[in-house]
Design an enzyme around this catalytic site. Structure first.
Site, PDB file in Angstrom:
ATOM      1  N   HIS A 126      37.890  27.839  44.352  1.00 31.19           N
ATOM      2  CA  HIS A 126      37.657  29.502  44.301  1.00 31.19           C
ATOM      3  C   HIS A 126      36.306  29.992  43.243  1.00 31.19           C
ATOM      4  CE1 HIS A 126      37.569  33.635  44.666  1.00 31.19           C
ATOM      5  NE2 HIS A 126      38.012  33.991  43.342  1.00 31.19           N
ATOM      6  N   HIS A 164      35.063  33.414  35.982  1.00 32.07           N
ATOM      7  CA  HIS A 164      35.478  34.676  36.100  1.00 32.07           C
ATOM      8  C   HIS A 164      37.035  35.124  36.148  1.00 32.07           C
ATOM      9  CE1 HIS A 164      35.901  33.839  40.477  1.00 32.07           C
ATOM     10  NE2 HIS A 164      36.659  35.095  40.345  1.00 32.07           N
ATOM     11  N   ASP A 165      37.788  34.003  36.548  1.00 34.80           N
ATOM     12  CA  ASP A 165      39.340  34.262  36.609  1.00 34.80           C
ATOM     13  C   ASP A 165      40.131  33.601  35.431  1.00 34.80           C
ATOM     14  OD1 ASP A 165      39.582  35.698  38.709  1.00 34.80           O
ATOM     15  OD2 ASP A 165      39.538  34.158  40.316  1.00 34.80           O
ATOM     16  N   GLU A 190      41.460  36.451  32.997  1.00 31.41           N
ATOM     17  CA  GLU A 190      42.960  37.105  33.886  1.00 31.41           C
ATOM     18  C   GLU A 190      43.955  36.044  34.160  1.00 31.41           C
ATOM     19  OE1 GLU A 190      42.619  40.112  35.370  1.00 31.41           O
ATOM     20  OE2 GLU A 190      44.014  39.785  37.181  1.00 31.41           O
ATOM     21  N   ASP A 191      43.489  35.000  34.497  1.00 30.13           N
ATOM     22  CA  ASP A 191      44.819  34.034  34.934  1.00 30.13           C
ATOM     23  C   ASP A 191      45.296  32.959  33.833  1.00 30.13           C
ATOM     24  OD1 ASP A 191      44.608  35.645  37.224  1.00 30.13           O
ATOM     25  OD2 ASP A 191      43.663  34.011  38.209  1.00 30.13           O
ATOM     26  N   ASP A 207      32.980  37.285  44.534  1.00 31.80           N
ATOM     27  CA  ASP A 207      34.239  36.887  44.460  1.00 31.80           C
ATOM     28  C   ASP A 207      34.993  37.717  45.681  1.00 31.80           C
ATOM     29  OD1 ASP A 207      36.751  36.216  43.219  1.00 31.80           O
ATOM     30  OD2 ASP A 207      36.672  38.155  42.313  1.00 31.80           O
TER      31      ASP A 207
END
Ligand code: MN
Length: 739
Positions: free
Chosen positions: A60, A85-86, A89-90, A151
């Site tokens: 992704h 980018h994630d 967050e993750d 995204d």
């Protein structure tokens, strides 16, 4: 944990492909190393995690980074941020880690992206508040939003593996916010693709039909385009112009929108495609002049439609778009749109903001252009303390799709207004005090109503009066966010005053009658006064819409209630607990209740689903009611995008049950005609909440008078039936009698 050999192979393939794209942006070893470090950190951080489709999660961020280069045209820092980018967050990594490893700039971009991913999962107000914060970063660094769009694009391309409720939520957000945002940032092809993908998931059948018809007509269309282009190609070659010519087919979504807007079948859409000429201008004369020369060459061959000439070179669109558009009469009497633009204009049209920035830097222009102005507006709105975050989001959305006109004040100062704006918008644009007091306008020295739509070039003077003030109808007249907000603020204040005044009046009346204003009493009088709740009742009393003269009588009257069958909505119990059917066999009071009654369902005003329609629920956080929309309602899309969390995950079904209803009589008057009685009965019985007790009609001298006694569930359904009665041909007055 870890990647399997198969995963590794897949990742390597995609990563190699990304590296190939990176050759366009990497200038030195430092750039290459920066991107590679980001890749290896992301790879380690997302290790073992898979997307819903089953593929390694890492694919992704790689795909997003590729979109960022190939389709948006951003540079090295953006690719690094896209790869990461994630991560915050993750995974376990924090923004501080990002700063330590990649520096402050990357950390702040990743932070912006992380905040933004929270936007659509948080609570309502929190969600809008987040969005506001993120838009603040937009005014600092637009790249964050561009990466977020990349995204979203990748998530939309892979939406098939998501469950239905997620698909509704994600497509809702996309159509409401991301597609307009992409448009506003000049990303035309991404905007079209997002719309097409939304349609593919929400209206799969229509999507398939149109795409099939496009395929079937492909050969004929190409033949026509060749025939149309031939003389243009000959002329441009003769003039030694360095150009490319192509036929561009409209997106499926825009074809579908047009079919719906104009209520026509696919076969009747004549502008399925446009011809585009992109050329490399010579150093002299100006690019603009050369565009007009090509226009002149084409219109020597084909006759132009005068009202379809669009010059977006002299006055670029608010999103930076530049081109010359003309519609000409082609062979076989078919209108064809021709777009003329230079390579630079083409790149801006395709890549939007990023390309625009690149050229701006190259020319070191200090001028404030359309983008700068728009960003300035957003910044001002963000800092406006009067707007709630939710209103802001609505208004922001409103500002996304606008083309502009230029008008003048009496002193000759020019002001940009959106296309379709009225004199009232202009008044509010100058100042909300002027808007609130506006009564009429002098447009080009001629007195006109304040509701008049203004046109480019108009000179406008607003006439005000101390005694006037905003009315609810004004909300229909204005188109700008600024005016809407100012009117809403005024009406809200006024309503609050009316509520306070009305409550006081009612309390005084009750005191005089020596009755205690209890909840029970309120529940009784609210429907009688055709209100839906306490506040509405008070505000109507305060505004003088409801008179309390009959209060005494009303309180003493017997409401003659009755239990009747109604359709109701419910959420079936989970697995194995099949919903029971509650269609009544008799008309007995012992009717069992539907499975899930404590939940309040409200039929959405916008799409008004009826029993049997496929519906989706939206939990109104203010009342905790579930508002039920048709599954394909536009308003539902809007809500899904702003408050996705409130979309009810469970399926909602219709069932029949019994409920209290009230007998009311409606008086009718109008012109008699054949078939009137039938129309009346059809309207009344057509409404699923209404039960007729009797209809009495007598006519004399072509005039009929009469009454209908019916059972209604509440004031709202009575109002609905009265509204429908008013629409019947011949009917002049419809009144509820106070009995
Ligand atoms: Mn993502």
């Amino acid at each position: 944990m870890g990647y399997s050999a198969e995963d590794e192979a897949l990742i390597k393939e995609k990563w190699d492909d990304l590296l190939l794209s990176c050759t366009k942006i990497c200038k030195n070893d430092e750039d290459w190393n920066f991107i590679k470090r980001a890749f290896f950190l992301a790879k380690e951080a997302h290790e073992g995690v898979r997307r819903r489709s089953g593929e390694p999660y890492l694919l992704h961020p790689i795909a997003v980074a590729k979109i960022v280069i190939d389709e948006i045209g951003l540079g090295v820092k953006s690719v690094v941020a896209a790869l990461l980018h994630d991560v915050v967050e993750d995974t376990e990594y924090t923004v501080e880690d990002m700063e330590r490893i990649f520096g402050a700039k990357i950390a702040s971009m990743v932070d912006g992206l992380t905040k933004m991913s929270g936007v659509f999962n948080a609570d309502t107000s929190e969600q809008a508040e987040y969005f506001r914060k993120v838009l603040l970063t937009l005014s600092d660094d637009v790249r964050v939003i561009l990466i977020k769009i990349a995204d979203r694009l990748h998530n939309m391309r892979t939406l098939g593996s998501m469950p239905l409720n997620k698909q509704i939520k994600i497509t809702g957000e996309t159509i409401y916010l991301f597609a307009p945002l992409a448009y506003r940032l000049g990303l035309y092809s991404i905007k079209s693709e997002l719309e097409d993908l939304c349609m593919k998931y929400r209206f799969p059948q229509q999507y398939a039909e149109i795409s099939q018809k496009l395929q079937e007509s492909e050969a004929t269309r190409q033949e026509f385009i060749n025939k149309f282009n031939a003389p243009i190609i000959a002329a441009l070659n003769r003039d030694n112009i360095d150009y490319e010519i192509s036929g561009r087919v409209k997106s499926i979504y825009s074809i579908w929108s047009k079919m719906q807007r104009k209520q026509i079948p696919f076969e009747e859409i004549y502008d399925l495609f446009a011809i585009r000429i992109v050329f490399n201008p010579l150093p002299f004369p100006s690019a603009k002049t050369q565009c007009w020369q090509i226009y002149s060459t084409i219109t020597d061959i084909y006759t132009p439609k005068p009202d379809r000439l669009r010059d977006w070179i002299s006055m670029p669109k608010a999103n930076g778009y530049e081109a010359l558009h003309s519609t000409v009469m082609g062979p076989d009497g078919v209108w064809v749109e021709v777009q003329i633009r230079t390579r630079r204009m083409e790149e801006i049209a395709e890549r939007g903001f990023a390309a625009h920035w690149k050229y701006k830097k190259a020319t070191i222009s200090q001028d404030e252009d359309e983008f700068d102005k728009w960003l300035k507006q957003i910044r001002a709105a963000l800092n406006s303390p009067t707007e709630s975050a939710v209103d802001f989001l609505d208004n922001f959305k409103l500002s996304l799709y606008t083309s502009e006109i230029v008008v003048f004040t009496p002193k000759g100062e020019s002001r940009k207004m959106p296309y379709g704006a009225t004199a009232l918008d202009f008044a509010y644009d100058i100042h909300s005090k002027i808007g609130n007091r506006a009564i009429s306008a002098k447009i080009n020295h001629k007195l006109e109503p304040i509701t008049t739509q203004i046109n480019s070039g108009d000179q406008i003077e607003i006439i005000t009066a101390e005694t006037t003030h905003p009315k609810p109808e004004w909300l229909e007249v204005v188109t700008t966010a600024k005016a809407k907000q100012a009117i809403k603020n005024f009406l809200k204040r006024e309503r609050q005053n009316n509520i306070e005044r009305g409550q006081q009046m009612l309390e005084e009346q009750m005191k005089a009658l020596n009755i205690n204003l209890s909840g029970r009493v309120l529940r009784k009088i609210i429907p009688i006064y055709e209100s839906n709740n306490k506040d509405e009742l008070y505000s109507k009393i305060g505004a003088g819409i409801i008179s309390l003269d009959n209060l005494d009588k009303i309180l003493k009257s017997n409401s003659r209630n009755k239990l009747l069958k109604f359709w109701t909505l419910f959420i079936p119990k989970k697995e194995g607990d099949e919903a029971e059917e509650h269609v009544a066999a008799g008309d007995e009071l012992s009717e069992p209740k539907p499975p899930e009654t404590p939940q309040q369902f409200v039929i959405a005003e916008c799409c008004k689903p009826i029993p049997g329609d496929k519906v989706v629920g939206y939990r109104d956080p203010a009342t905790d009611n579930i508002i039920v929309h048709k599954a394909n309602c536009d308003e539902l899309n809007r809500l899904a995008s702003q408050f996705g969390k409130n979309i009810v995950k469970d399926e909602i079904k219709w069932s029949q049950h019994k409920a209290m209803s009230y007998l009311v009589t409606v008086e009718l008057r109008g012109l008699d005609r054949l078939g009137l009685l039938l129309d009346l009965a059809t309207v009344v019985s057509g409404d699923f909440n209404i039960n007729i007790r009797e209809i009495n009609i007598h006519s004399h001298d072509g005039i009929f008078e009469g009454g209908i006694s019916l059972y209604v569930k509440d004031a709202e359904s009575l109002q609905a039936v009265m509204d429908r009665l008013r629409k019947i041909k011949g009917i002049e007055t419809v009144k509820r009698t106070m009995n």
